[in-house]
Design a protein around this motif. Structure first.
Motif, PDB file in Angstrom:
ATOM      1  N   ILE A 172      -1.916  -6.816   7.883  1.00 50.13           N
ATOM      2  CA  ILE A 172      -2.864  -6.434   6.839  1.00 50.13           C
ATOM      3  C   ILE A 172      -4.253  -6.873   7.281  1.00 50.13           C
ATOM      4  O   ILE A 172      -4.517  -8.061   7.470  1.00 50.13           O
ATOM      5  CB  ILE A 172      -2.518  -7.096   5.493  1.00 50.13           C
ATOM      6  N   ASP A 196      -5.781  -1.218   7.698  1.00 46.53           N
ATOM      7  CA  ASP A 196      -7.129  -1.720   7.438  1.00 46.53           C
ATOM      8  C   ASP A 196      -7.764  -0.892   6.330  1.00 46.53           C
ATOM      9  O   ASP A 196      -7.798   0.339   6.408  1.00 46.53           O
ATOM     10  CB  ASP A 196      -7.979  -1.636   8.704  1.00 46.53           C
ATOM     11  N   ARG A 197      -8.290  -1.556   5.318  1.00 48.61           N
ATOM     12  CA  ARG A 197      -8.875  -0.828   4.191  1.00 48.61           C
ATOM     13  C   ARG A 197     -10.202  -0.178   4.551  1.00 48.61           C
ATOM     14  O   ARG A 197     -10.668   0.735   3.869  1.00 48.61           O
ATOM     15  CB  ARG A 197      -9.034  -1.759   2.991  1.00 48.61           C
ATOM     16  N   GLU A 227      -8.704   3.026   6.429  1.00 51.89           N
ATOM     17  CA  GLU A 227      -8.877   3.377   5.015  1.00 51.89           C
ATOM     18  C   GLU A 227      -7.541   3.349   4.279  1.00 51.89           C
ATOM     19  O   GLU A 227      -7.212   4.255   3.514  1.00 51.89           O
ATOM     20  CB  GLU A 227      -9.547   4.747   4.904  1.00 51.89           C
ATOM     21  N   ALA A 228      -6.797   2.279   4.535  1.00 49.01           N
ATOM     22  CA  ALA A 228      -5.478   2.081   3.922  1.00 49.01           C
ATOM     23  C   ALA A 228      -5.543   0.816   3.063  1.00 49.01           C
ATOM     24  O   ALA A 228      -5.615  -0.291   3.596  1.00 49.01           O
ATOM     25  CB  ALA A 228      -4.407   1.945   4.999  1.00 49.01           C
ATOM     26  N   THR A 229      -5.550   0.979   1.766  1.00 49.40           N
ATOM     27  CA  THR A 229      -5.665  -0.150   0.847  1.00 49.40           C
ATOM     28  C   THR A 229      -4.278  -0.598   0.375  1.00 49.40           C
ATOM     29  O   THR A 229      -3.570   0.176  -0.288  1.00 49.40           O
ATOM     30  CB  THR A 229      -6.504   0.240  -0.381  1.00 49.40           C
ATOM     31  N   GLU A 231      -1.327  -1.852  -1.775  1.00 47.13           N
ATOM     32  CA  GLU A 231      -1.114  -1.860  -3.226  1.00 47.13           C
ATOM     33  C   GLU A 231      -0.069  -2.882  -3.640  1.00 47.13           C
ATOM     34  O   GLU A 231      -0.224  -3.563  -4.650  1.00 47.13           O
ATOM     35  CB  GLU A 231      -0.680  -0.469  -3.694  1.00 47.13           C
ATOM     36  N   TYR A 244       0.737   1.366   0.397  1.00 46.46           N
ATOM     37  CA  TYR A 244      -0.716   1.363   0.513  1.00 46.46           C
ATOM     38  C   TYR A 244      -1.261   2.727   0.113  1.00 46.46           C
ATOM     39  O   TYR A 244      -0.547   3.727   0.129  1.00 46.46           O
ATOM     40  CB  TYR A 244      -1.147   1.019   1.943  1.00 46.46           C
ATOM     41  N   LYS A 245      -2.532   2.730  -0.251  1.00 45.04           N
ATOM     42  CA  LYS A 245      -3.178   3.970  -0.667  1.00 45.04           C
ATOM     43  C   LYS A 245      -4.060   4.477   0.457  1.00 45.04           C
ATOM     44  O   LYS A 245      -4.892   3.762   1.002  1.00 45.04           O
ATOM     45  CB  LYS A 245      -4.010   3.746  -1.926  1.00 45.04           C
ATOM     46  N   LYS A 246      -3.866   5.753   0.806  1.00 50.09           N
ATOM     47  CA  LYS A 246      -4.665   6.421   1.831  1.00 50.09           C
ATOM     48  C   LYS A 246      -5.242   7.665   1.185  1.00 50.09           C
ATOM     49  O   LYS A 246      -4.529   8.635   0.897  1.00 50.09           O
ATOM     50  CB  LYS A 246      -3.770   6.777   3.014  1.00 50.09           C
ATOM     51  N   SER A 250      -0.395   7.654  -2.158  1.00 55.31           N
ATOM     52  CA  SER A 250       0.279   6.380  -1.906  1.00 55.31           C
ATOM     53  C   SER A 250       1.363   6.584  -0.860  1.00 55.31           C
ATOM     54  O   SER A 250       2.165   7.517  -0.959  1.00 55.31           O
ATOM     55  CB  SER A 250       0.905   5.833  -3.197  1.00 55.31           C
TER      56      SER A 250
END
Length: 448
Positions: A172, A196-197, A227-229, A231, A244-246, A250
Protein backbone atom coordinates in the motif's frame (compact mmCIF):
# COMPACT_ATOMS: atom_id res chain seq x y z
CA UNK A 1 17.71 10.58 39.68
CA UNK A 2 17.33 13.46 42.12
CA UNK A 3 19.71 15.94 40.48
CA UNK A 4 18.77 17.98 37.44
CA UNK A 5 20.31 16.61 34.26
CA UNK A 6 22.06 18.94 31.86
CA UNK A 7 20.50 17.03 28.95
CA UNK A 8 17.74 14.46 28.59
CA UNK A 9 17.68 12.82 25.14
CA UNK A 10 14.50 11.08 23.97
CA UNK A 11 15.23 8.55 21.25
CA UNK A 12 18.31 6.33 20.85
CA UNK A 13 18.60 6.58 17.10
CA UNK A 14 21.31 8.33 15.11
CA UNK A 15 20.29 11.90 16.00
CA UNK A 16 19.89 11.19 19.71
CA UNK A 17 23.08 9.17 20.05
CA UNK A 18 25.16 11.79 18.22
CA UNK A 19 23.88 14.58 20.48
CA UNK A 20 24.19 12.57 23.70
CA UNK A 21 27.82 11.67 23.04
CA UNK A 22 28.76 15.22 22.04
CA UNK A 23 27.30 16.75 25.19
CA UNK A 24 28.69 14.06 27.49
CA UNK A 25 32.15 14.60 25.98
CA UNK A 26 31.80 18.30 26.86
CA UNK A 27 31.24 17.36 30.51
CA UNK A 28 27.47 17.57 30.71
CA UNK A 29 25.38 15.11 32.70
CA UNK A 30 23.39 13.27 30.04
CA UNK A 31 20.78 10.51 29.96
CA UNK A 32 19.10 8.93 26.97
CA UNK A 33 15.89 6.91 26.83
CA UNK A 34 14.11 4.72 24.32
CA UNK A 35 11.31 2.21 24.64
CA UNK A 36 12.72 0.28 21.67
CA UNK A 37 16.16 -1.35 21.37
CA UNK A 38 18.97 1.16 20.93
CA UNK A 39 20.03 1.90 17.38
CA UNK A 40 16.99 3.57 15.86
CA UNK A 41 15.18 2.96 12.61
CA UNK A 42 18.15 3.14 10.26
CA UNK A 43 20.33 0.52 11.92
CA UNK A 44 17.58 -1.83 13.10
CA UNK A 45 14.36 -1.29 11.14
CA UNK A 46 15.28 0.58 7.96
CA UNK A 47 18.28 1.52 5.82
CA UNK A 48 20.84 -1.04 6.95
CA UNK A 49 18.76 -4.23 7.24
CA UNK A 50 16.96 -3.31 4.01
CA UNK A 51 20.24 -3.09 2.17
CA UNK A 52 21.41 -6.39 3.68
CA UNK A 53 18.35 -8.06 2.11
CA UNK A 54 18.89 -6.12 -1.11
CA UNK A 55 22.32 -7.72 -1.46
CA UNK A 56 20.66 -11.06 -2.13
CA UNK A 57 18.23 -9.53 -4.59
CA UNK A 58 21.09 -7.75 -6.39
CA UNK A 59 23.04 -11.00 -6.74
CA UNK A 60 20.05 -12.86 -8.17
CA UNK A 61 19.20 -10.02 -10.54
CA UNK A 62 22.82 -9.74 -11.72
CA UNK A 63 22.98 -13.45 -12.48
CA UNK A 64 19.68 -13.38 -14.37
CA UNK A 65 20.73 -10.38 -16.48
CA UNK A 66 23.80 -12.33 -17.57
CA UNK A 67 22.07 -15.71 -17.88
CA UNK A 68 22.69 -15.85 -21.64
CA UNK A 69 25.90 -13.84 -21.50
CA UNK A 70 28.23 -16.25 -19.76
CA UNK A 71 26.49 -17.01 -16.45
CA UNK A 72 24.79 -20.41 -16.34
CA UNK A 73 22.52 -22.14 -13.85
CA UNK A 74 19.42 -21.14 -11.90
CA UNK A 75 20.00 -18.73 -9.01
CA UNK A 76 17.41 -18.19 -6.29
CA UNK A 77 17.05 -16.56 -2.90
CA UNK A 78 16.91 -18.72 0.21
CA UNK A 79 14.85 -16.29 2.29
CA UNK A 80 15.56 -17.74 5.77
CA UNK A 81 19.30 -17.72 5.04
CA UNK A 82 19.12 -14.17 3.70
CA UNK A 83 17.29 -13.15 6.88
CA UNK A 84 20.05 -14.69 8.99
CA UNK A 85 22.55 -12.68 6.97
CA UNK A 86 20.58 -9.54 7.87
CA UNK A 87 20.44 -10.53 11.54
CA UNK A 88 24.22 -10.98 11.62
CA UNK A 89 24.33 -7.19 11.33
CA UNK A 90 21.25 -6.10 13.30
CA UNK A 91 21.44 -8.43 16.31
CA UNK A 92 24.65 -6.93 17.81
CA UNK A 93 23.59 -3.31 17.22
CA UNK A 94 21.58 -2.52 20.41
CA UNK A 95 24.26 -3.79 22.79
CA UNK A 96 27.00 -2.09 20.80
CA UNK A 97 25.14 1.24 20.68
CA UNK A 98 24.32 1.18 24.38
CA UNK A 99 27.88 0.18 25.27
CA UNK A 100 29.26 3.10 23.27
CA UNK A 101 26.95 5.51 25.08
CA UNK A 102 27.94 4.18 28.49
CA UNK A 103 31.61 4.45 27.58
CA UNK A 104 30.96 8.08 26.68
CA UNK A 105 29.45 8.71 30.12
CA UNK A 106 25.80 8.74 29.08
CA UNK A 107 23.26 7.13 31.39
CA UNK A 108 21.12 4.72 29.34
CA UNK A 109 17.47 4.21 30.24
CA UNK A 110 14.71 2.01 28.82
CA UNK A 111 10.99 2.71 28.89
CA UNK A 112 8.25 4.97 27.57
CA UNK A 113 8.72 8.65 28.30
CA UNK A 114 6.31 11.57 28.58
CA UNK A 115 6.69 15.17 29.63
CA UNK A 116 5.10 16.27 32.89
CA UNK A 117 6.26 19.90 32.87
CA UNK A 118 8.38 22.30 30.85
CA UNK A 119 11.52 20.94 32.53
CA UNK A 120 10.51 17.46 33.63
CA UNK A 121 9.92 14.06 32.10
CA UNK A 122 8.54 10.81 33.48
CA UNK A 123 9.92 7.46 32.35
CA UNK A 124 8.28 4.12 33.06
CA UNK A 125 10.25 2.40 35.79
CA UNK A 126 12.46 5.41 36.50
CA UNK A 127 10.06 8.05 37.81
CA UNK A 128 10.30 11.75 37.14
CA UNK A 129 13.51 13.39 35.94
CA UNK A 130 14.31 17.11 35.83
CA UNK A 131 16.45 18.59 33.06
CA UNK A 132 18.00 21.88 31.96
CA UNK A 133 17.73 20.87 28.31
CA UNK A 134 16.00 18.10 26.40
CA UNK A 135 16.41 16.83 22.85
CA UNK A 136 13.46 15.17 21.15
CA UNK A 137 14.86 12.70 18.63
CA UNK A 138 12.11 10.10 18.74
CA UNK A 139 12.14 9.35 15.00
CA UNK A 140 9.11 8.40 12.93
CA UNK A 141 6.45 5.71 12.76
CA UNK A 142 4.15 4.38 10.00
CA UNK A 143 1.42 6.81 9.03
CA UNK A 144 -1.97 5.61 10.36
CA UNK A 145 -4.11 3.99 7.66
CA UNK A 146 -7.75 4.99 7.95
CA UNK A 147 -9.83 2.32 6.27
CA UNK A 148 -11.50 -0.87 7.56
CA UNK A 149 -9.13 -3.78 8.06
CA UNK A 150 -5.97 -1.64 7.92
CA UNK A 151 -4.66 -3.50 10.96
CA UNK A 152 -4.27 -6.58 8.74
CA UNK A 153 -1.32 -4.87 7.01
CA UNK A 154 2.14 -5.29 8.48
CA UNK A 155 4.61 -2.41 8.60
CA UNK A 156 8.17 -2.16 7.32
CA UNK A 157 9.63 -3.43 10.60
CA UNK A 158 7.60 -6.62 10.34
CA UNK A 159 8.61 -7.11 6.70
CA UNK A 160 12.28 -6.90 7.63
CA UNK A 161 11.74 -9.70 10.14
CA UNK A 162 9.73 -12.14 7.99
CA UNK A 163 10.90 -15.70 8.59
CA UNK A 164 9.37 -16.82 5.29
CA UNK A 165 8.37 -14.76 2.26
CA UNK A 166 4.72 -15.22 1.22
CA UNK A 167 3.90 -15.85 -2.43
CA UNK A 168 1.48 -12.95 -3.09
CA UNK A 169 2.27 -9.53 -1.63
CA UNK A 170 0.41 -6.23 -1.96
CA UNK A 171 2.15 -2.99 -0.96
CA UNK A 172 0.00 0.00 0.00
CA UNK A 173 1.60 3.27 -1.13
CA UNK A 174 3.93 4.38 -3.92
CA UNK A 175 6.95 5.69 -2.02
CA UNK A 176 10.42 4.52 -0.95
CA UNK A 177 9.32 1.65 1.26
CA UNK A 178 6.97 0.01 -1.21
CA UNK A 179 9.33 0.21 -4.17
CA UNK A 180 12.44 -0.92 -2.32
CA UNK A 181 10.74 -3.88 -0.66
CA UNK A 182 8.84 -4.76 -3.83
CA UNK A 183 12.10 -5.06 -5.76
CA UNK A 184 13.54 -7.36 -3.10
CA UNK A 185 10.40 -9.51 -2.89
CA UNK A 186 10.04 -9.82 -6.68
CA UNK A 187 13.64 -11.07 -7.05
CA UNK A 188 12.89 -13.56 -4.27
CA UNK A 189 10.02 -15.03 -6.29
CA UNK A 190 6.95 -13.30 -4.88
CA UNK A 191 4.07 -12.00 -6.99
CA UNK A 192 4.11 -8.30 -6.13
CA UNK A 193 1.57 -5.51 -6.59
CA UNK A 194 1.92 -1.86 -5.57
CA UNK A 195 -1.28 0.11 -5.01
CA UNK A 196 -0.74 3.88 -5.02
CA UNK A 197 -3.54 6.40 -4.59
CA UNK A 198 -1.61 9.04 -6.54
CA UNK A 199 -1.20 9.42 -10.28
CA UNK A 200 2.56 9.84 -9.91
CA UNK A 201 4.83 7.61 -7.85
CA UNK A 202 7.98 8.71 -6.00
CA UNK A 203 7.01 12.37 -6.33
CA UNK A 204 10.27 13.67 -4.87
CA UNK A 205 12.23 12.29 -7.82
CA UNK A 206 12.59 13.28 -11.46
CA UNK A 207 9.47 12.11 -13.34
CA UNK A 208 11.36 11.08 -16.49
CA UNK A 209 13.62 8.78 -14.49
CA UNK A 210 10.70 7.54 -12.40
CA UNK A 211 9.07 6.45 -15.66
CA UNK A 212 12.21 4.46 -16.43
CA UNK A 213 12.05 2.89 -12.97
CA UNK A 214 8.38 1.97 -13.47
CA UNK A 215 9.26 0.22 -16.76
CA UNK A 216 12.12 -1.62 -15.07
CA UNK A 217 9.87 -2.57 -12.15
CA UNK A 218 7.28 -4.05 -14.47
CA UNK A 219 10.02 -5.93 -16.32
CA UNK A 220 10.97 -7.44 -12.95
CA UNK A 221 7.39 -8.68 -12.54
CA UNK A 222 6.00 -5.93 -10.31
CA UNK A 223 2.47 -4.74 -11.04
CA UNK A 224 1.91 -1.04 -10.30
CA UNK A 225 -1.62 0.29 -10.03
CA UNK A 226 -1.82 4.09 -9.90
CA UNK A 227 -4.80 6.12 -8.68
CA UNK A 228 -5.89 3.14 -6.58
CA UNK A 229 -7.43 4.17 -3.26
CA UNK A 230 -7.63 1.33 -0.67
CA UNK A 231 -11.14 0.87 0.70
CA UNK A 232 -10.78 -2.14 2.99
CA UNK A 233 -8.84 -5.32 3.76
CA UNK A 234 -10.80 -8.45 4.63
CA UNK A 235 -10.03 -12.07 5.36
CA UNK A 236 -10.28 -14.41 2.37
CA UNK A 237 -9.81 -18.09 3.10
CA UNK A 238 -6.65 -17.76 5.13
CA UNK A 239 -5.39 -14.86 3.01
CA UNK A 240 -6.40 -11.22 2.54
CA UNK A 241 -8.63 -9.49 0.06
CA UNK A 242 -7.70 -5.87 -0.62
CA UNK A 243 -10.52 -3.82 -2.13
CA UNK A 244 -9.54 -0.54 -3.77
CA UNK A 245 -11.21 2.10 -5.88
CA UNK A 246 -9.89 2.84 -9.37
CA UNK A 247 -11.87 5.64 -10.96
CA UNK A 248 -15.54 4.87 -10.37
CA UNK A 249 -14.92 1.13 -10.06
CA UNK A 250 -14.17 -0.95 -6.98
CA UNK A 251 -11.70 -3.77 -7.59
CA UNK A 252 -10.27 -6.49 -5.39
CA UNK A 253 -6.99 -8.38 -5.23
CA UNK A 254 -6.05 -11.34 -3.05
CA UNK A 255 -2.77 -11.46 -1.18
CA UNK A 256 -1.00 -13.62 1.36
CA UNK A 257 0.56 -10.50 2.84
CA UNK A 258 -0.28 -6.79 2.80
CA UNK A 259 2.49 -4.31 3.61
CA UNK A 260 2.01 -0.71 4.72
CA UNK A 261 4.34 1.45 2.63
CA UNK A 262 2.27 4.63 2.65
CA UNK A 263 4.72 6.89 4.45
CA UNK A 264 5.78 7.74 7.98
CA UNK A 265 5.05 10.53 10.47
CA UNK A 266 6.94 11.90 13.49
CA UNK A 267 6.66 9.58 16.52
CA UNK A 268 5.83 12.21 19.13
CA UNK A 269 2.17 11.57 19.96
CA UNK A 270 2.96 9.65 23.15
CA UNK A 271 5.27 12.30 24.62
CA UNK A 272 2.49 14.61 25.92
CA UNK A 273 4.21 17.62 24.37
CA UNK A 274 1.49 19.97 25.60
CA UNK A 275 2.61 19.38 29.19
CA UNK A 276 6.01 20.82 28.24
CA UNK A 277 4.51 23.67 26.17
CA UNK A 278 6.05 22.23 23.01
CA UNK A 279 4.19 23.27 19.89
CA UNK A 280 3.94 21.03 16.84
CA UNK A 281 3.89 21.66 13.11
CA UNK A 282 3.28 19.15 10.29
CA UNK A 283 3.11 16.48 12.99
CA UNK A 284 6.60 17.18 14.35
CA UNK A 285 8.13 19.56 16.88
CA UNK A 286 7.88 23.15 15.67
CA UNK A 287 11.45 24.44 15.70
CA UNK A 288 13.42 27.58 14.95
CA UNK A 289 15.94 27.43 12.10
CA UNK A 290 18.56 26.40 14.70
CA UNK A 291 16.40 23.44 15.91
CA UNK A 292 15.18 24.95 19.19
CA UNK A 293 11.54 24.49 20.15
CA UNK A 294 9.60 27.55 19.04
CA UNK A 295 7.67 27.58 22.32
CA UNK A 296 9.97 26.05 24.99
CA UNK A 297 13.62 27.24 24.76
CA UNK A 298 14.84 24.40 26.98
CA UNK A 299 13.93 21.85 24.34
CA UNK A 300 15.45 21.10 20.95
CA UNK A 301 14.46 18.54 18.31
CA UNK A 302 16.36 16.75 15.54
CA UNK A 303 15.83 14.12 12.88
CA UNK A 304 12.40 12.86 11.84
CA UNK A 305 10.75 14.23 15.01
CA UNK A 306 11.58 17.83 14.08
CA UNK A 307 9.49 19.85 11.65
CA UNK A 308 12.69 21.21 10.10
CA UNK A 309 13.46 21.72 6.39
CA UNK A 310 15.66 18.62 6.49
CA UNK A 311 14.63 15.49 4.61
CA UNK A 312 13.87 12.35 6.67
CA UNK A 313 17.29 10.84 6.00
CA UNK A 314 19.88 9.37 8.37
CA UNK A 315 22.73 11.77 7.45
CA UNK A 316 20.37 14.69 8.07
CA UNK A 317 19.40 13.29 11.47
CA UNK A 318 23.06 12.90 12.43
CA UNK A 319 24.11 16.44 11.55
CA UNK A 320 20.93 17.92 13.04
CA UNK A 321 21.66 16.06 16.28
CA UNK A 322 25.21 17.39 16.37
CA UNK A 323 24.16 20.97 15.56
CA UNK A 324 21.40 20.90 18.18
CA UNK A 325 23.93 19.67 20.73
CA UNK A 326 26.41 22.38 19.79
CA UNK A 327 23.75 25.08 20.06
CA UNK A 328 22.75 23.85 23.51
CA UNK A 329 26.35 23.64 24.70
CA UNK A 330 27.41 27.06 23.41
CA UNK A 331 24.13 28.96 23.51
CA UNK A 332 24.46 29.62 19.80
CA UNK A 333 21.97 29.79 16.94
CA UNK A 334 23.85 27.89 14.25
CA UNK A 335 21.56 26.71 11.47
CA UNK A 336 22.02 23.40 9.64
CA UNK A 337 23.14 23.58 6.01
CA UNK A 338 21.01 21.23 3.93
CA UNK A 339 22.81 22.02 0.65
CA UNK A 340 23.76 19.00 -1.42
CA UNK A 341 22.03 16.27 0.58
CA UNK A 342 21.37 13.32 -1.78
CA UNK A 343 18.43 10.89 -1.66
CA UNK A 344 18.35 7.37 -3.07
CA UNK A 345 15.59 4.84 -3.67
CA UNK A 346 17.39 1.49 -3.42
CA UNK A 347 15.44 -0.33 -6.08
CA UNK A 348 17.35 -2.50 -8.57
CA UNK A 349 18.83 -0.50 -10.17
CA UNK A 350 18.69 2.53 -7.88
CA UNK A 351 17.17 5.96 -8.39
CA UNK A 352 19.12 8.92 -6.99
CA UNK A 353 18.66 12.64 -6.64
CA UNK A 354 20.52 15.67 -5.29
CA UNK A 355 19.59 19.35 -5.60
CA UNK A 356 16.63 20.78 -7.48
CA UNK A 357 14.08 19.04 -9.64
CA UNK A 358 13.82 20.38 -13.18
CA UNK A 359 10.55 22.19 -12.44
CA UNK A 360 12.10 23.84 -9.36
CA UNK A 361 15.22 24.90 -11.24
CA UNK A 362 13.27 26.47 -14.10
CA UNK A 363 11.50 28.72 -11.59
CA UNK A 364 14.88 30.26 -10.69
CA UNK A 365 15.55 31.49 -14.23
CA UNK A 366 17.45 30.29 -17.27
CA UNK A 367 18.84 26.77 -16.88
CA UNK A 368 20.36 24.06 -19.05
CA UNK A 369 18.93 20.54 -18.77
CA UNK A 370 20.85 17.55 -20.11
CA UNK A 371 18.77 14.37 -20.22
CA UNK A 372 20.58 11.26 -21.43
CA UNK A 373 19.39 7.69 -21.82
CA UNK A 374 22.49 5.82 -20.63
CA UNK A 375 21.09 2.32 -21.05
CA UNK A 376 23.32 1.65 -24.05
CA UNK A 377 26.53 2.81 -22.38
CA UNK A 378 29.35 0.42 -21.53
CA UNK A 379 28.63 0.73 -17.79
CA UNK A 380 25.22 -0.91 -18.35
CA UNK A 381 26.20 -3.14 -21.29
CA UNK A 382 28.72 -5.10 -19.23
CA UNK A 383 26.02 -5.87 -16.64
CA UNK A 384 23.22 -6.65 -19.07
CA UNK A 385 21.14 -3.81 -17.63
CA UNK A 386 18.45 -2.47 -19.95
CA UNK A 387 17.33 0.69 -18.15
CA UNK A 388 19.44 3.68 -17.07
CA UNK A 389 19.38 7.44 -17.45
CA UNK A 390 20.75 10.74 -16.20
CA UNK A 391 19.44 14.30 -16.00
CA UNK A 392 21.82 17.10 -15.00
CA UNK A 393 20.63 20.68 -14.47
CA UNK A 394 23.00 23.64 -14.54
CA UNK A 395 22.49 27.38 -14.14
CA UNK A 396 23.66 30.27 -16.33
CA UNK A 397 26.92 30.41 -14.34
CA UNK A 398 27.59 26.74 -15.05
CA UNK A 399 27.02 25.65 -11.46
CA UNK A 400 25.17 22.40 -10.94
CA UNK A 401 21.66 22.93 -9.58
CA UNK A 402 20.41 19.34 -9.66
CA UNK A 403 21.46 15.83 -10.63
CA UNK A 404 19.13 12.89 -11.16
CA UNK A 405 20.39 9.39 -11.91
CA UNK A 406 18.83 5.99 -12.49
CA UNK A 407 21.08 3.00 -13.01
CA UNK A 408 23.48 0.51 -11.42
CA UNK A 409 26.14 2.05 -9.13
CA UNK A 410 24.48 5.45 -9.44
CA UNK A 411 23.88 5.61 -5.68
CA UNK A 412 27.63 6.02 -5.38
CA UNK A 413 27.90 8.32 -8.38
CA UNK A 414 25.35 10.79 -6.94
CA UNK A 415 27.89 11.62 -4.22
CA UNK A 416 30.15 13.32 -6.80
CA UNK A 417 27.28 15.63 -7.72
CA UNK A 418 26.46 16.16 -4.04
CA UNK A 419 30.00 17.36 -3.40
CA UNK A 420 29.89 19.57 -6.50
CA UNK A 421 26.68 21.26 -5.32
CA UNK A 422 27.99 21.60 -1.76
CA UNK A 423 31.18 23.31 -2.97
CA UNK A 424 29.54 25.31 -5.74
CA UNK A 425 31.52 23.65 -8.52
CA UNK A 426 30.68 24.24 -12.16
CA UNK A 427 29.93 21.54 -14.68
CA UNK A 428 33.26 22.27 -16.36
CA UNK A 429 35.15 21.76 -13.11
CA UNK A 430 33.44 18.45 -12.47
CA UNK A 431 34.02 17.31 -16.05
CA UNK A 432 37.72 18.08 -15.66
CA UNK A 433 38.06 15.39 -12.98
CA UNK A 434 40.19 12.51 -14.28
CA UNK A 435 38.34 9.34 -13.22
CA UNK A 436 39.54 5.76 -13.16
CA UNK A 437 38.36 3.96 -16.28
CA UNK A 438 36.17 2.05 -16.81
CA UNK A 439 34.09 3.04 -13.79
CA UNK A 440 30.69 4.63 -13.29
CA UNK A 441 32.46 7.86 -12.35
CA UNK A 442 34.17 7.95 -15.75
CA UNK A 443 30.70 8.52 -17.25
CA UNK A 444 30.20 11.84 -15.45
CA UNK A 445 31.69 14.03 -18.19
CA UNK A 446 29.37 12.57 -20.82
CA UNK A 447 26.24 13.30 -18.78
CA UNK A 448 26.33 17.05 -19.44
Amino acid sequence: MTDTLDLMVIGAGMAGIAAAKKCAKAGWSVAIVDELPYGGTCALRGCDPKKMLRAGAEAVDAARLLSDKGVAGEVRIDWPSLMKHKESFTDPVPESMEGGLKDAGVRTLHGRARFTAEDRIEIDGHGEIAFRHALIAAGAKPRPLKFPGADRAIDSTDFLNLKELPKRIVFIGGGYISFEFAHIAARAGAEVTILDRGARQLKMFDPDLVDMLLDRSRAAGIEIVAEATPERIEGAGGAHQVTYKKGDESRAIEADLVVHGAGRVPAVDHLDLAAADVETERGGVKVTPWLQSASNPRIFAAGDAAASPGKPLTPVAVFEGKIAASNMLKGKQTEPDYTGVPSVVFTIPELARVGMLEEEARETGEVEVSFTNTSGWFSQKRLGESHAGAKIITGKDGKILGAHLFGPEYAELINFFSLAIKLGLTAQQLKSMPAAYPTAASDVGSMF
